[in-house]
Design a protein around this motif. Sequence first.
Motif, PDB file in Angstrom:
ATOM      1  N   ASP A 103       8.485  41.338  72.934  1.00 36.51           N
ATOM      2  CA  ASP A 103       9.589  41.031  73.176  1.00 36.51           C
ATOM      3  C   ASP A 103       9.805  40.037  74.392  1.00 36.51           C
ATOM      4  N   ASP A 104       8.990  39.924  75.182  1.00 34.02           N
ATOM      5  CA  ASP A 104       8.973  38.748  76.335  1.00 34.02           C
ATOM      6  C   ASP A 104       8.788  37.403  75.834  1.00 34.02           C
ATOM      7  N   ALA A 105       8.044  37.514  74.835  1.00 30.92           N
ATOM      8  CA  ALA A 105       7.864  36.172  74.022  1.00 30.92           C
ATOM      9  C   ALA A 105       9.072  35.572  73.221  1.00 30.92           C
ATOM     10  N   ARG A 106       9.779  36.602  72.439  1.00 34.47           N
ATOM     11  CA  ARG A 106      11.071  36.407  71.841  1.00 34.47           C
ATOM     12  C   ARG A 106      12.111  35.769  72.742  1.00 34.47           C
ATOM     13  N   VAL A 107      12.089  36.499  74.218  1.00 34.72           N
ATOM     14  CA  VAL A 107      12.980  36.012  74.922  1.00 34.72           C
ATOM     15  C   VAL A 107      12.622  34.597  75.585  1.00 34.72           C
ATOM     16  N   GLU A 108      11.336  34.323  75.602  1.00 35.85           N
ATOM     17  CA  GLU A 108      11.102  33.119  75.946  1.00 35.85           C
ATOM     18  C   GLU A 108      11.400  31.928  74.840  1.00 35.85           C
ATOM     19  N   ALA A 109      11.303  32.430  73.796  1.00 36.31           N
ATOM     20  CA  ALA A 109      11.435  31.466  72.751  1.00 36.31           C
ATOM     21  C   ALA A 109      13.068  31.091  72.945  1.00 36.31           C
ATOM     22  N   ALA A 110      13.921  32.222  72.833  1.00 40.35           N
ATOM     23  CA  ALA A 110      15.351  32.018  72.862  1.00 40.35           C
ATOM     24  C   ALA A 110      15.733  31.253  74.230  1.00 40.35           C
ATOM     25  N   GLY A 111      15.113  31.449  75.286  1.00 39.65           N
ATOM     26  CA  GLY A 111      15.670  30.633  76.313  1.00 39.65           C
ATOM     27  C   GLY A 111      15.016  29.349  76.301  1.00 39.65           C
ATOM     28  N   PHE A 112      13.964  28.952  75.834  1.00 41.54           N
ATOM     29  CA  PHE A 112      13.728  27.578  75.440  1.00 41.54           C
ATOM     30  C   PHE A 112      14.756  26.932  74.552  1.00 41.54           C
ATOM     31  N   LEU A 113      15.259  27.554  73.444  1.00 45.55           N
ATOM     32  CA  LEU A 113      16.505  27.051  72.606  1.00 45.55           C
ATOM     33  C   LEU A 113      17.654  26.620  73.380  1.00 45.55           C
ATOM     34  N   VAL A 114      17.826  27.819  74.508  1.00 38.24           N
ATOM     35  CA  VAL A 114      19.101  27.320  75.392  1.00 38.24           C
ATOM     36  C   VAL A 114      18.894  26.284  76.138  1.00 38.24           C
ATOM     37  N   GLU A 115      17.761  25.963  76.634  1.00 34.14           N
ATOM     38  CA  GLU A 115      17.367  24.835  77.532  1.00 34.14           C
ATOM     39  C   GLU A 115      17.598  23.464  76.731  1.00 34.14           C
ATOM     40  N   HIS A 116      17.236  23.632  75.613  1.00 32.98           N
ATOM     41  CA  HIS A 116      17.435  22.497  74.679  1.00 32.98           C
ATOM     42  C   HIS A 116      18.916  22.155  74.105  1.00 32.98           C
ATOM     43  N   GLY A 117      19.656  23.046  74.422  1.00 37.77           N
ATOM     44  CA  GLY A 117      21.185  22.943  74.338  1.00 37.77           C
ATOM     45  C   GLY A 117      21.398  23.669  72.731  1.00 37.77           C
ATOM     46  N   ASP A 118      20.508  24.493  72.328  1.00 33.41           N
ATOM     47  CA  ASP A 118      20.776  24.912  71.065  1.00 33.41           C
ATOM     48  C   ASP A 118      21.798  26.193  71.166  1.00 33.41           C
ATOM     49  N   GLU A 119      22.923  26.228  70.662  1.00 38.34           N
ATOM     50  CA  GLU A 119      24.003  27.328  70.743  1.00 38.34           C
ATOM     51  C   GLU A 119      23.554  28.751  70.090  1.00 38.34           C
ATOM     52  N   GLN A 120      22.734  28.583  69.272  1.00 35.07           N
ATOM     53  CA  GLN A 120      22.217  29.824  68.342  1.00 35.07           C
ATOM     54  C   GLN A 120      21.185  30.556  69.705  1.00 35.07           C
ATOM     55  N   GLY A 121      20.648  29.681  70.441  1.00 35.82           N
ATOM     56  CA  GLY A 121      19.665  30.106  71.492  1.00 35.82           C
ATOM     57  C   GLY A 121      20.472  31.440  72.264  1.00 35.82           C
ATOM     58  N   VAL A 122      21.875  30.971  72.654  1.00 34.69           N
ATOM     59  CA  VAL A 122      22.731  31.913  73.434  1.00 34.69           C
ATOM     60  C   VAL A 122      22.972  33.355  72.860  1.00 34.69           C
ATOM     61  N   GLU A 123      23.423  32.911  71.596  1.00 36.46           N
ATOM     62  CA  GLU A 123      23.586  34.085  70.799  1.00 36.46           C
ATOM     63  C   GLU A 123      22.364  35.090  70.608  1.00 36.46           C
ATOM     64  N   LEU A 124      21.256  34.478  70.443  1.00 32.93           N
ATOM     65  CA  LEU A 124      20.018  35.397  70.395  1.00 32.93           C
ATOM     66  C   LEU A 124      19.723  35.840  71.795  1.00 32.93           C
TER      67      LEU A 124
END
Length: 593
Positions: A417-438
């Motif tokens: 779970d913590d790795a999944r959160v890290e992956a989604a957080g990195f998407l958000v950092e790169h401006g990926d809108e799907q990262g916010v939803e994830l």
Amino acid sequence: MRYDLLPFRREELPQVAHRWFTALPERVADPAELAQRFITELSAREQLTELARTPLIAGLLCQLYAHNRIMPDTRGRIYDEYARLLVLQQERRAQDASGSPDVGKLALDIAGHIAARRLAPKDDQDVDEEDTNEADTNEEDTDASLIELLSSWPGPWPEGMTRKETVLRSGMLTQRAGELEFLQQTFLEYCAARHATRTPEACAVTTARLLDDRWARHWPWKPVPDVTFFGYGQRFWTPPRKQEASYTGFLLDRLLDEARGPALTSQVEQKLMRLSGKRNLDGCRFLAEQKHLGTGLPKAVTRATMTSLTFLARITDDDRRCADLRAHPDRMHPETDPGLAEAYLSKAQRNHRVIAAEALAWLGAEHAADILAELAEVPYLATGTWRVQAAVRLAGAGDRRGLLLLHRLATDARVRDDARVEAAGFLVEHGDEQGVELLHNLACDKKLLGPDRALAVSVLAGIGHERSADMLGSLADSASTSPSVRVRSAMMLAIVDDERGPDLLACLARDIDLPSRTRLWSALGLARHEPSRAVETLAFLACDRTLKSAWRLAAVRELAGHDAERAAAVVADLADDPTVRRRHRRKSARLLR
């Protein structure tokens, strides 16, 4: 608060060079023409081009090219040439102003002395007769001001100049509010490296400390740090700490400088070759990182390091078959013993491949990206956390596969779970809108552990997500959430100026069902955001007989910093409280003296 300068993109370098040359009209007659020559010469050197993406290095290179039409090929030589330029400029200004003597070389030596005292006092030892009093160095030097450290200089001072005026002639320092400061952290590291390599004796001591003394034999009663697997009796090399990488690079550049003599250069090269062995991942990673920083490693060392890292990062066909069978156990023979099968299939899972592949990327190996992509994509070649790490490194290098793999990993239930959160957080950092939803889905998923949900919500709060405050409030108010997560969630609410944050912190501090540490932590958090309100809460904790006297003393200590009068009243009550240990009563009384 900390701010980091982002590196330039390669296509921005011509514009950067043109602006620098335009700002130096006394040296550059035609900025456009010189910028073109500069970029042409820079483009022919791949490693130097990568170095020039750093704003500071780009500025140094442009100034050196404008003044002397030179382009050093390593980071150490860039600073060497820039130091000469600074000293020359300082001397010209001084001569024009007052005809002061030439003290540039002496000023650099003094700057190196105080830099060594500030940066590495334990390494600044008595290595020659000239520095006999340097054996008395201690860790207090790291806290002393640079002006105070000037008094420890063992050599002579020039006549007619103050100590501060002398050291400022080095060009490496500036003066702010009456205090001396190095222009930048790397100037401090460079000067300290100059000092550590000032004489042949000093070079010998530095070489031994950096490349010899870090080898140690691994025993159960005397383990080598960070070695967690078998290998007792083997010798392992411990690399310098991450924050020492830049300073270490300056040391290596000076030790490998041909001006120090072929004997020393050959000796250092042999010791570096020993680090590049196929069984020494830490050594190979250290060398790759140094090459990435711009350290001028010998070509033979670089080739050996790349060969060893390729071996360490390799994925064999047998590894792929094992990973595939582990992902699809129904394909295995039905009579296979489950224990033996698990042991065999686990052989394919080697997390060190990610470290080796990342180091290969630092060396510019073209196949590093493909290895990272396969490690991130194929389950069981590495654990979930390391798969995310591989995808993060891939995305950070600008490879399109990185973001796609991060999205896939963030939705993969087999990944921690913590790795999944890290992956989604990195998407958000790169401006990926799907990262916010994830992240939103992960934060709302009650199957996740409290700390992982809190981490997801914290990232959302950091970007101002509209529902993040409600999620944080829900986590902080829920009795089923772990106490530490409840406090962190309430603190995050207070940080984003949500009025529920202080209220929740006050409630948590007074909740007798929570651990003592959690209650005090809540009160301290409240004191940071609403000190006046925290006074009553801290006084309540100090008088709470359900707490051990050590925690009550900690509450009194914090209370004394906000309201001395109220703290005095509480201390008077504690003096007659039999539940408080005698030594804690004495300590609380001493707080008000």
